[in-house]
Design a protein around this motif. Structure first.
Motif, short mmCIF file in Angstrom:
data_model
loop_
_atom_site.label_atom_id
_atom_site.label_comp_id
_atom_site.label_asym_id
_atom_site.label_seq_id
_atom_site.Cartn_x
_atom_site.Cartn_y
_atom_site.Cartn_z
N GLN A 39 -11.17 0.20 -4.26
CA GLN A 39 -10.18 -0.51 -3.44
C GLN A 39 -10.73 -1.72 -2.68
O GLN A 39 -10.11 -2.77 -2.63
N THR A 85 1.14 -2.07 9.47
CA THR A 85 0.14 -2.02 8.40
C THR A 85 0.66 -2.61 7.09
O THR A 85 0.02 -2.50 6.05
N ALA A 86 1.82 -3.25 7.15
CA ALA A 86 2.43 -3.77 5.91
C ALA A 86 1.77 -5.05 5.42
O ALA A 86 2.11 -5.57 4.36
N GLN A 87 0.80 -5.55 6.17
CA GLN A 87 0.08 -6.73 5.69
C GLN A 87 -0.80 -6.35 4.50
O GLN A 87 -0.85 -7.06 3.50
N ASN A 88 -1.47 -5.24 4.63
CA ASN A 88 -2.39 -4.67 3.62
C ASN A 88 -2.86 -5.67 2.55
O ASN A 88 -3.59 -6.60 2.85
N PHE A 89 -2.44 -5.47 1.30
CA PHE A 89 -2.92 -6.34 0.23
C PHE A 89 -2.11 -7.64 0.10
O PHE A 89 -2.42 -8.47 -0.75
N SER A 122 -6.47 0.54 -7.86
CA SER A 122 -7.59 1.33 -7.36
C SER A 122 -7.21 2.81 -7.33
O SER A 122 -8.07 3.67 -7.38
N PHE A 123 -5.92 3.07 -7.23
CA PHE A 123 -5.47 4.46 -7.22
C PHE A 123 -4.23 4.59 -8.08
O PHE A 123 -3.38 3.72 -8.11
N VAL A 140 4.62 0.85 1.54
CA VAL A 140 4.60 0.00 2.73
C VAL A 140 4.14 -1.42 2.37
O VAL A 140 3.07 -1.63 1.84
N PHE A 175 0.90 -1.16 0.00
CA PHE A 175 0.00 0.00 0.00
C PHE A 175 0.93 1.20 0.00
O PHE A 175 1.62 1.45 0.98
N GLY A 176 0.98 1.92 -1.11
CA GLY A 176 2.08 2.87 -1.25
C GLY A 176 3.35 2.02 -1.25
O GLY A 176 3.37 0.93 -1.82
#
Lengths: 248, 224
Positions: free
Chosen positions: B103, B173-177, B80-81, B28, B25-26
């Motif tokens: 997203q 928060t690095a789990q994200n996608f 998504s972005f 991260v 995500f970005g």
């Protein structure tokens, strides 16, 4: 004294926050509203990047692109204090804009699937996001200006589809004075019939029984002037509050 | 069991024309080392990338998709972005196809693929351009769109810590996608900052079970 429109909108949004609320704040003005959370009111901020419990400061007060500054500040006891534990920034913590963020005490991290379960599944008490246009039917356009580069909708469509309350932060008129509160949105929609509250620099509109109802106005604003600056047909509540104003 | 391979061996598993799902995500949680290695192999091309956003920067080892895009290795971007001028120029010139997905719908379509579902009904996008061409259904008085699973040939994901079986733990928060991407692909390549021996990760702290992972690559930590 000139009115700071963005801060004024941000401050008036905060009146919709209740103690214990789980809230998502979009980029721009919505993020600023975290600075106006009333004393004694604790809300949990959701970041769709994957955590609940963002510190009210939102972005760290140092240049997140400056690696040396990050290293220095992340070792600063103010942020990394073991006793206060969780109030830390780290390279693997980012907010919904991808910027380095700070977790608050009691925060939780999760993956994107869970993050959007929260958004769509009605687990958010409110989502606050910026707007380009809002219309009488509660439709919102906020992700694309035709003819301009398309950055993508990101998570906006998901956030508005499930939150218990959708609060839109938007300046009432465009720079050239053109109305943004319309009979019918012209720009591509983010979602239909989704807006609960619209906070602008001159009024607060709630959708009551499907009608755009003005519940507060800026000091000195008249019903006539407000209608003149609004394309949509607006209704007025019996009692109209006076908005808080933030000066430049 | 030992799934650890060198980075070159891992990247060789990607074939031209593959759909490549990329975590992060970005910056991260992005598999920056794997992407950097992939761009050194321009013979692997005509790729479709699937990612949350299309992260690009100028910093070596941390430039996300920049090299892949400038090498012409990407035919289609699914995100998504999106918001980078160089990438936008390629899209405007018709060199790269751009597909935008909300997203949450992106996450859930990946999850559906990984979970063996035929699709799902979502309220996201009803009444917008996202609805165009999609089957709709009214359930309990509310309108939903049918969204189909999104499957990839290869997933490139990144964990903070992994063992040799591919059991992985993510930082903050690095789990994200990363987990959704890993479940949705036939071949999963996991980049980790820290490699530990099997059994060293407490079983109830594993966030991505090793059964989803095919190859583990131990890489230097990347500073964003």
């Amino acid at each position: 004294m000139a009115v700071n429109k963005r801060e004024t909108i941000a401050k008036n949004i905060a009146r919709y926050f209740h103690d214990g609320d789980f809230v998502n704040l979009g980029v721009g003005i919505p993020t600023l509203s975290a600075n106006y959370i009333p004393e004694g009111t604790e809300i949990i901020l959701h970041a769709e990047s994957g955590f609940a419990g963002q510190d009210g400061a939102i972005t760290p007060p140092w240049d997140v692109n400056d690696r040396e500054a990050c290293d220095r500040e992340l070792n600063n006891p103010k942020w990394a204090d073991k006793e206060n534990g969780w109030k830390i920034g780290h390279k693997d913590i980012c907010d919904a804009s991808g910027n380095l963020a700070i977790l608050s005490k009691g925060a939780s991290c999760f993956d994107s699937v869970v993050s959007f379960m929260m958004a769509r599944g009605g687990h958010l008490d409110a989502t606050v996001l910026g707007g380009l246009q809002v219309d009488e039917e509660g439709n919102l356009a906020n992700w694309m200006v035709p003819g301009k580069n398309i950055p993508g909708m990101g998570g906006a469509m998901d956030l508005v589809s499930g939150a218990k309350k959708v609060i839109v932060a938007m300046e009432h008129n465009a720079k050239d004075g053109a109305p943004k509160v319309l009979k019918k949105c012209v720009f591509p929609l983010t979602a239909i019939n989704c807006v609960s509250v619209l906070v602008t620099d001159i009024c607060i509109i709630e959708f009551i029984d499907g009608k755009m109802t003005v519940v507060a106005m800026a000091p000195g604003m008249t019903k006539e002037e407000l209608q003149k600056r609004t394309e949509a047909t607006i209704h007025f509540a019996d009692k109209i509050d006076v908005m808080d104003i933030v000066e430049e | 069991m030992n799934k650890v391979v060198d980075i070159r061996t891992a990247i060789d598993k990607i074939k031209s024309g593959d759909k490549v799902a990329v975590g992060g995500f970005g910056n991260v949680g992005g598999p920056m080392n794997l992407l950097y290695e992939l761009e050194k192999h321009p013979e692997i091309n005509h790729l479709t990338t699937i990612s949350e956003d299309f992260q690009m920067s100028e910093t070596p080892y941390n430039q996300g998709f920049t090299g892949l895009l400038l090498n012409g290795q990407i035919d289609e971007i699914v995100v998504s972005f999106f918001g980078h001028k160089k990438a936008q120029a390629k899209v405007d010139a018709g060199e790269v196809k751009l597909t935008l997905i909300p997203q949450g719908t992106l996450a859930e379509r990946l999850r559906a693929a990984g979970a063996g579902l035929g699709g799902f009904y979502t309220p996201t996008g009803v009444g917008t351009v996202v609805e165009e061409g999609k089957e709709t259904k009214v359930i309990n008085g509310k309108k939903y769109l049918l969204e189909l699973p999104l499957k990839a040939n290869v997933a490139l994901v990144k964990a903070y810590k992994a063992d040799r079986m591919g059991n992985a733990v993510f930082a903050y928060t690095a789990q994200n996608f990363n987990t959704a991407m890993a479940t949705a692909a036939d071949i999963v390549i996991l980049e980790c900052e820290k490699l530990v021996e099997n059994g060293e990760i407490v079983p109830d702290q594993v966030q991505l079970p090793g059964v989803f992972v095919d190859y583990v690559v131990h890489c230097e930590e990347v500073h964003y």
